[in-house]
Motif scaffolding. Structure first.
Motif, short mmCIF file in Angstrom:
data_model
loop_
_atom_site.label_atom_id
_atom_site.label_comp_id
_atom_site.label_asym_id
_atom_site.label_seq_id
_atom_site.Cartn_x
_atom_site.Cartn_y
_atom_site.Cartn_z
N ASP A 1 0.82 -1.22 0.00
CA ASP A 1 0.00 0.00 0.00
C ASP A 1 0.85 1.26 0.00
O ASP A 1 0.49 2.26 -0.60
N LYS B 1 -11.53 -5.08 6.05
CA LYS B 1 -12.59 -4.90 7.04
C LYS B 1 -13.50 -3.74 6.66
O LYS B 1 -13.11 -2.86 5.88
N CYS B 2 -14.70 -3.76 7.24
CA CYS B 2 -15.66 -2.66 7.08
C CYS B 2 -15.40 -1.66 8.19
O CYS B 2 -15.50 -1.99 9.38
N VAL B 3 -15.11 -0.42 7.82
CA VAL B 3 -14.80 0.63 8.80
C VAL B 3 -16.07 1.18 9.43
O VAL B 3 -16.14 1.39 10.63
N LEU C 1 -9.75 4.60 1.63
CA LEU C 1 -11.00 3.89 1.88
C LEU C 1 -11.85 3.85 0.61
O LEU C 1 -11.80 4.76 -0.22
N TYR D 1 -7.26 -2.92 2.48
CA TYR D 1 -5.93 -3.40 2.87
C TYR D 1 -5.99 -4.20 4.17
O TYR D 1 -5.30 -5.20 4.33
N LYS D 2 -6.85 -3.76 5.08
CA LYS D 2 -7.05 -4.51 6.33
C LYS D 2 -8.21 -5.50 6.22
O LYS D 2 -8.52 -6.22 7.17
N SER E 1 -8.22 1.17 -6.78
CA SER E 1 -7.78 1.54 -5.44
C SER E 1 -6.75 2.67 -5.50
O SER E 1 -6.20 2.98 -6.57
N ASP F 1 -12.03 -0.78 4.23
CA ASP F 1 -10.57 -0.73 4.19
C ASP F 1 -10.12 -2.03 3.54
O ASP F 1 -10.10 -3.08 4.18
N THR G 1 -7.31 8.75 2.18
CA THR G 1 -7.23 7.66 3.15
C THR G 1 -7.14 6.29 2.50
O THR G 1 -6.74 5.33 3.15
#
Length: 932
Positions: A502, A713-715, A694, A710-711, A647, A708, A692
């Motif tokens: 990233d 997950k849903c922020v 996102l 890269y992680k 992205s 997100d 960011t």
């Protein structure tokens, strides 16, 4: 001294000076008449009347016309007979006009030639018959005299403007300080005539003449000096008799039915009490609806009401009670969408008050009884609902009634439905059950006919057992992910660029529909490519480019298919060279392509540019922009209508799918990197936050999501109050994220937290995606309006078209123009103040979003690419709307075009993605391009 004497006196002194100014408020310049022209026309009319009329003591003449520049001449022509004129408004219901004519005991009526065709309806009620001639003799009781015929070679009758809604007409007679008892004028302040009048704003009134007293009273009858109220007229020496009145006390004030607002001592006209309403965001004159209905052969008489200021109801007297559906279809053909009644009610006769007016309160009682009866008797049970739902399904989708039984799992969109048809089905169902069904539109678009039926049951028969649990069906449909989904390999992979982490951001330019350009770390590369970095909006190391455009110059088109409105101060544009389309390549996806292309151009090597696009075949593909060679393709879980998004790092492509998943694919191979599950279909296209990283996207489950990737997950997740069909829009200053819903809500969200900043109800579904610039947010609505808001949620203006707007707005980099399409078959260009710059008529509805781009052969010229649903691609000059080229694809087009250099990329419903070269005259001579 009489009015006509005053005008003659002024004419003797100022023969060649302007006497009358008339402004139709249609973006055309006003029309002016001198005193000499006015007097000559008036004298011609006076001589005609004296020649053809046998007054025998009768000195009243009706005047049936709309306001035009000729109206003062016609009034003066009657007055100097001498006679009194009785105005009969063509927009008034015939029943009201005939009542007025009988009360005045008219023997003669002057009819503007443009309205001769409408006269039979009026005379049928008056008990006469029309004979077509210059002098139209109908009976011994009434004679019709046509204005604008051969009897008036010196009179020029303009095309009649049928005054409805917020249009305004003005005429002014200069030099008059008093009038006779034959007529009363309002003097319009000259400053109003000398300024550019915005038709949608209230019109300022002047002061009354001849001792007339004007009062404005509120709803309690109290005279006010500020605010809104109704106009009352009267005066010490002015008397107004109504109906059979013989005596009226001096000083009696009469209600006019005109509503105004008073501000700083000045009066502004707002509209009529009974006939002016606002519906679907547009001003509507109820009398227009009534006139169109009365023009239908099957309708003997009718009346229109605005029931509870919510529903437009047409009451009809007809001999045949089986023509209700036919009448509704005819009204749809002849009325703008915002004027089509919500319901047609058949009655035996119209109720009238003692004054001869239609009794609206009685009609409201009739309608109340009607809906009570309908709610009790229309559906006898859920079996009948199921049967009638099948009937409506077939009707809206144009399926034969003899067609086979509709399977329970049938999906509306898979059976030929589209967004517009879904709105029609929604309306038909709500008419059937006699009530609104919350959330039904979203169910129609995403669920089976059985699930639609169950959803309706919950509203209409809440105590009944459901055949199928919708929640269970949704859970089964959108929670299960197959083994192929979790481990699926792409069918064809070709490694292009190694995957970076990233923090290693690649330099690239990404183009998507509506001239949206995301540019990261590309200043020097853009300069190499001939684009000026100063055009970009800097945000530290990130630049976001809204469009490659320059300020427009409005010119007048010579092309007959292009409708352009121009101010006379603006300079015409020199017509540019014609362009041609040639197919560079096409790629077969297997099924319809409704998604729009994403084009990513690496800054290091632009020759490796890639087109990313999905299809109804479930295939997501990456194609080389220049050669059309397939780089990779990946099969997803269901069909794809969502357009891809890249992205922040450039290493991933994000796309939504009908199976409720958001897929994150590696951009160099198509390999599945991550899948996020929502609770319903995802047709919304993602938007990346360049600050960011996102990704923001909406779902048919009525939620907005921040991911997100890269992680993995849903922020955050936010309930939006309706299905999110369109794509979100991000503003960096202020830092707002905008979502629109089919529930009609436009929301501003804090992108960092997911908290709602503000929410505005637009009243009708929003299929269009919001688009923002530094000052405003724009969005199209199903009610036919393009809406403009500030970043704080205040509506600034609205621009009305004649049909729903599904197209998303496209703004220029200069932020001076907005481009969009409408289902009324026009492409529009508006200023940032909501004023029409030009409009171009296509051959079909415009669903997709236009794209503004620089002419690759002439860098100082800006062009606009747009598509209509019949497969036509249109290239217009963005400055003037002039047609430069048109090309027809062999299928319907709902995809939006994207243009890079001289290449236009677009999807088509014939299963192909097309890349077309735009060739100028010089290109045609050289023909140096290679095709595959």
């Amino acid at each position: 001294m009489t009015l006509q004497e005053l005008v003659h006196q002024a004419a003797s002194l100022y023969s060649d000076k302007i006497a009358v100014c008339f402004d139709e408020c249609n973006s055309q310049p006003p029309v002016y008449y001198t005193y000499k022209t006015v007097i000559n026309a008036a004298s011609a009319l006076s001589n005609f009347l004296l020649l053809h009329c046998d007054f025998q003591g009768i000195r009243e003449i009706g005047l049936y016309c709309h306001p035009t520049v000729n109206l003062p001449s016609w009034i003066l022509g009657i007055l100097q007979v001498p006679a009194a004129y009785a105005p009969v408004d063509p927009d008034s219901p015939p029943v009201l006009s005939t009542h007025f004519m009988k009360k005045c005991n008219l023997k003669y009526i002057l009819v503007e030639k443009a309205h001769i065709s409408a006269t039979p309806t009026l005379l049928r009620r008056f008990g006469s018959h029309l004979i077509k001639s210059t002098v139209l003799s109908t009976s011994t009781s009434l004679r019709i005299l046509a204005l604008g015929g051969e009897a008036f070679p010196s009179l020029t009758v303009l095309k009649s403007w049928r005054g409805v809604g917020n249009k305004t007409q003005i005429f002014n007679i200069y030099g008059i300080t008093e009038v006779s008892s034959w007529a009363t004028f309002y003097r319009i302040p000259e400053k109003i005539l000398n300024s550019t009048l915005k038709c949608e704003l209230p019109v300022q009134l002047g002061f009354p003449l001849l001792g007339t007293v004007v009062e404005v009273r509120d709803t309690n009858g109290v005279t006010i000096q500020e605010g809104n109220g109704q106009v009352f007229l009267g005066g010490r020496n002015r008397v107004c008799f109504l109906d059979g009145e013989m005596t009226v006390p001096l000083g009696t004030m009469r209600a006019t039915g005109d509503f105004v607002t008073i501000k700083d001592g000045e009066i502004f006209f707002l509209g009529r009490k009974d006939s002016q309403i606002k519906r679907h965001g547009k001003r509507l004159n109820l009398e227009l609806v009534q006139q169109v209905a009365e023009g239908l052969q099957q309708v003997e008489s009718c009346a229109v009401t605005w029931y509870n200021q919510e529903k437009l109801i047409l009451f009809m007297v007809t001999k045949n009670d089986l023509v209700k559906d036919y009448i509704f279809e005819e009204l749809q053909k002849h009325l703008p969408s915002h004027a089509v009644p919500d319901e047609l009610v058949l009655i035996n006769s119209l109720p009238f008050t003692s004054h001869g007016k239609v009794d609206v309160s009685e009609l409201n009682k009739i309608y109340l009884n009607y809906i009570n009866l309908k709610s009790e008797c229309k559906l006898n049970g859920k079996e009948e609902l199921w049967e009638k739902l099948h009937h409506l399904w077939k009707s809206v989708l144009n399926l034969s009634e003899d067609a086979l039984k509709i399977p329970d799992e049938s999906l509306f969109l898979n059976n030929g439905g589209d967004s517009l048809k879904s709105i029609r089905l929604l309306s038909e169902i709500e008419n059937l059950v006699g009530t609104s069904v919350p959330g039904l539109l979203e169910i129609i678009l995403s669920s089976s006919i059985l699930e639609i039926y169950n959803h309706i049951l919950q509203t209409v028969f809440p105590d009944k057992d459901l055949t199928l649990s919708k929640n269970h069906a949704m859970k089964r449909k959108f929670s299960d992910v197959t083994q192929e989904e979790t481990s699926g390999k792409s069918l064809h992979q070709e490694s292009v660029v190694p995957l970076h982490c990233d923090n290693e951001i690649n330099a690239f330019i990404a183009l998507s529909r509506g001239s949206q350009i995301l540019s990261l770390k590309t200043d020097r590369y853009l300069t190499k490519l001939g684009h000026c970095p100063s055009d970009l909006i800097s945000q530290t190391d990130i630049q976001i480019r809204e469009s490659l455009n320059t300020p427009p110059l409005i010119g007048k088109s010579e092309d007959p298919s292009c409708v352009v409105e121009v101010s006379e101060e603006e300079t015409p544009v020199i017509r540019a060279e014609k362009m041609e389309f040639r197919v560079r390549w096409r790629s077969d996806t297997g099924k319809c392509v409704d998604a729009s292309p994403l084009v990513v151009i690496p800054a290091i090597d632009k020759s490796s540019a890639t087109v990313y696009i999905g299809s109804h075949s479930r295939i997501m593909m990456a194609v080389d922009l220049y050669s059309g060679k397939l780089k990779w393709e990946q099969i997803l879980g269901d069909r794809i209508e969502s357009s891809a998004c890249v992205s922040k790092c450039g290493n991933f492509i994000v796309v939504g799918c009908y199976n409720g998943l958001v897929y994150v694919l590696k951009s160099n191979s198509g390999e599945k990197y991550w899948m996020f599950t929502t609770e319903d279909a995802v047709k919304s296209s993602a938007t990346v936050d360049p600050t960011t990283g996102l990704l923001y996207i909406g779902s048919h489950d009525q939620h907005a999501y921040a991911l997100d990737i890269y992680k993995k997950k849903c922020v955050w997740k936010l309930k939006c109050g309706g299905t999110v069909f369109s794509s979100p829009c991000l503003s960096l200053i202020p830092y707002h994220l905008y979502f629109a819903t089919l529930g009609g809500f436009l929301l501003a969200i804090n992108p960092a937290t997911g908290d709602r900043v503000w929410k505005h109800s637009c009243g009708k579904p929003l299929f269009s995606s919001p688009r923002c610039c530094l000052q405003y947010i724009f969005i199209g609505c199903v009610d036919g309006n393009l809406l403009c808001f500030t970043h704080f949620g205040e509506q600034v203006w609205q621009f009305s078209t004649n049909e729903p707007i599904f197209s998303s707005p496209c703004t220029s980099a200069s932020e001076q123009e907005i481009f969009f399409g409408s289902h009324d078959c026009f492409i529009y260009c508006c200023s940032m103040k909501g004023h029409l710059q030009w409009k171009f008529e296509t051959t079909s509805r415009v669903y997709s979003t236009p794209f503004v781009f620089r002419n690759h052969n002439h860098t100082n010229e800006m062009l606009l690419a747009a598509a209509s649903t019949d497969g036509k691609l249109w290239i217009l000059e963005s400055k003037s709307g002039q047609l430069q080229s048109v090309y027809e694809l062999p299928g319907e087009v709902f995809s939006s075009p994207v243009v890079w250099e001289s290449m236009l990329i677009i999807g088509c419903r014939n299963n192909y993605v097309y890349c077309l070269d735009l060739l100028g005259d010089k290109d045609n001579e050289v023909q140096s391009l290679e095709y595959t």
